[in-house]
Design an enzyme around this catalytic site. Structure first.
Site, PDB file in Angstrom:
ATOM      1  N   ASP A  68       0.954  -1.083  -0.037  1.00  0.00           N
ATOM      2  CA  ASP A  68       0.071   0.063   0.002  1.00  0.00           C
ATOM      3  C   ASP A  68       0.842   1.180   0.167  1.00  0.00           C
ATOM      4  OD1 ASP A  68      -2.611  -1.379   0.348  1.00  0.00           O
ATOM      5  OD2 ASP A  68      -1.688  -1.972   2.162  1.00  0.00           O
ATOM      6  N   ASP A  70       0.280   4.853   1.300  1.00  0.00           N
ATOM      7  CA  ASP A  70      -0.685   5.750   1.819  1.00  0.00           C
ATOM      8  C   ASP A  70      -0.204   7.181   1.573  1.00  0.00           C
ATOM      9  OD1 ASP A  70      -2.318   3.710   2.743  1.00  0.00           O
ATOM     10  OD2 ASP A  70      -1.541   3.490   4.540  1.00  0.00           O
ATOM     11  N   ASP A 136       2.470   6.296  15.714  1.00  0.00           N
ATOM     12  CA  ASP A 136       2.958   5.475  16.757  1.00  0.00           C
ATOM     13  C   ASP A 136       4.224   4.967  16.710  1.00  0.00           C
ATOM     14  OD1 ASP A 136       3.192   3.901  14.133  1.00  0.00           O
ATOM     15  OD2 ASP A 136       1.722   2.449  14.432  1.00  0.00           O
TER      16      ASP A 136
END
Length: 393
Positions: A68, A70, A136
């Site tokens: 992916d 993003d 995170d």
């Protein structure tokens, strides 16, 4: 190496981020997804900041091909939606934009976020500097400019990727309360990505494991399928079982695996290893195939004393119960039952499986397809007319 500066409280310019130029990292333009590149370019042309962010940058630095790409941007969701007709705004707690392409491909575009006054990352938009503070782990907090080929690094994430370690960007007594799914991701990055976790991080996961009870079923569903599509599901689920996370992900399967039946446990992990091989070698991404590998070992099918229609419905119900609390689409569960029937040599009842609901973006795709067909027919007519004219001459 370049640096990014900001003005401090005294009005002085201070460096806040390192900028790795094209010569200082291994990422090249041909490794970037063409659609992700086009999205960032259009956003920039419209006057916004736009970067490829997170796992894609981490994977590229490790020499891997990201699944992916993003994108993080300064544009608000409605502004992104106006720029991309093939997009949809999703989410309630925080609104994102999904840009849709053929064959189910989706690129996620999120607006820079900041924490509100209570420390929650809700629908509060901010700057790039704000956005990095609420991510995170250090290895996921890298921003890549695909036009300039620059990596913007506020947290020494490039250094951590190269050293094969990860650190939490938020205090360990807060991060998993803010978002319990980070515990699943920490295990994924450690077991599947090769990043070392310090003992403090492992201890924090052990202390906060029950926070996963608060995770919405939709998010847990997404995370479970990411695990199954990782090509390392057997290793990851084994670690989830050891850390106690799995009982909050798939509690019924967790209970069955801990029942002491070694044969069942062996069949389960053998099935996952077969799935991992399919993912790595054949890019398997069908949810039905993933589900039958996950659930098949727990069911033995037989037509004795029943008919195929009743057996199909009972098996579908058993699959749904085993999957609680995650909620994959019913169509995908039905596809898993069909595959299990085929494996057992049982004929699937006709017209029992429902077709998936069409996407709200399908009319757009059909409209484009119809326009393409009309354009082709028009060109053929023009070619024929031109040929006639040539013959007349």
């Amino acid at each position: 190496m370049l640096k990014r500066y900001a003005t401090d409280e005294k009005g002085q310019s201070v460096p806040i981020a390192k900028i790795y130029t094209e010569q200082e990292h291994p990422i090249s333009s041909d490794q970037i997804d063409s659609d992700a590149f086009a999205i960032t370019r259009r956003l920039k042309d419209a006057g916004f900041e736009a970067y490829i962010v997170g796992g894609a940058v981490r994977d590229l630095l490790q020499g891997k091909s990201p699944k992916d790409f993003d994108i993080a941007t300064s544009a608000y969701p409605k502004q992104v939606r106006k720029l991309f007709r093939n997009s949809r705004i999703i989410g309630r707690r925080f609104r994102l934009v999904h840009v849709h392409y053929g064959s189910g491909k989706i690129i996620e575009v999120s607006t820079f976020r900041t924490d509100d006054e209570e420390g929650n990352s809700n629908n509060v938009f901010g700057t790039l500097e704000d956005d990095v503070k609420r991510r995170d782990f250090s290895v996921n907090a890298l921003y890549f400019d695909p036009q300039k080929l620059h990596i913007i690094d506020f947290v020494d994430g490039v250094k951590d990727v190269r050293a094969g370690k990860m650190k939490s960007l938020l205090p360990l007594d807060r991060t998993f309360k803010d978002d319990p799914v980070r515990m699943i991701r920490a295990i994924k990055y450690s077991t599947g990505g090769g990043f070392r976790m310090g003992w403090k991080l492992r201890r924090a996961i052990a202390r906060h494991v029950d926070e996963l009870e608060r995770c919405p079923s939709s998010r847990m569903t997404e995370e479970v399928f990411k695990v199954l599509a990782s090509g390392r599901s057997a290793l990851l689920i084994d670690e989830f079982l050891k850390t106690g996370l799995f009982r909050h992900m798939l509690p019924r399967i967790d209970s069955l695996l801990k029942s002491g039946d070694k044969k069942l446990r062996g069949a389960f992990f053998a099935s996952l290893e077969e799935l991992d091989l399919l993912v790595r070698e054949k890019n398997e991404d069908r949810k039905g195939q993933m589900l039958v590998r996950l659930l098949g070992p727990f069911l033995e099918l037989s037509l004795e004393g029943t008919n195929s229609v009743d057996l199909f419905r009972d098996t579908f119900k058993s699959f749904k119960q085993l999957l609680e609390p995650i909620t994959p689409p019913n169509h995908e569960v039905e596809m898993a039952v069909i595959k299990l029937f085929r494996q057992c040599g049982i004929r699937t009842p006709r017209n029992i499986a429902r077709r998936p609901k069409p996407s709200s973006l399908e009319p757009i795709a059909k409209d484009k397809e119809n326009k393409t067909r009309r354009s082709r027919r028009r060109k053929k007519r023009q070619s024929a007319e031109n040929a006639d004219v040539a013959l007349d001459v």
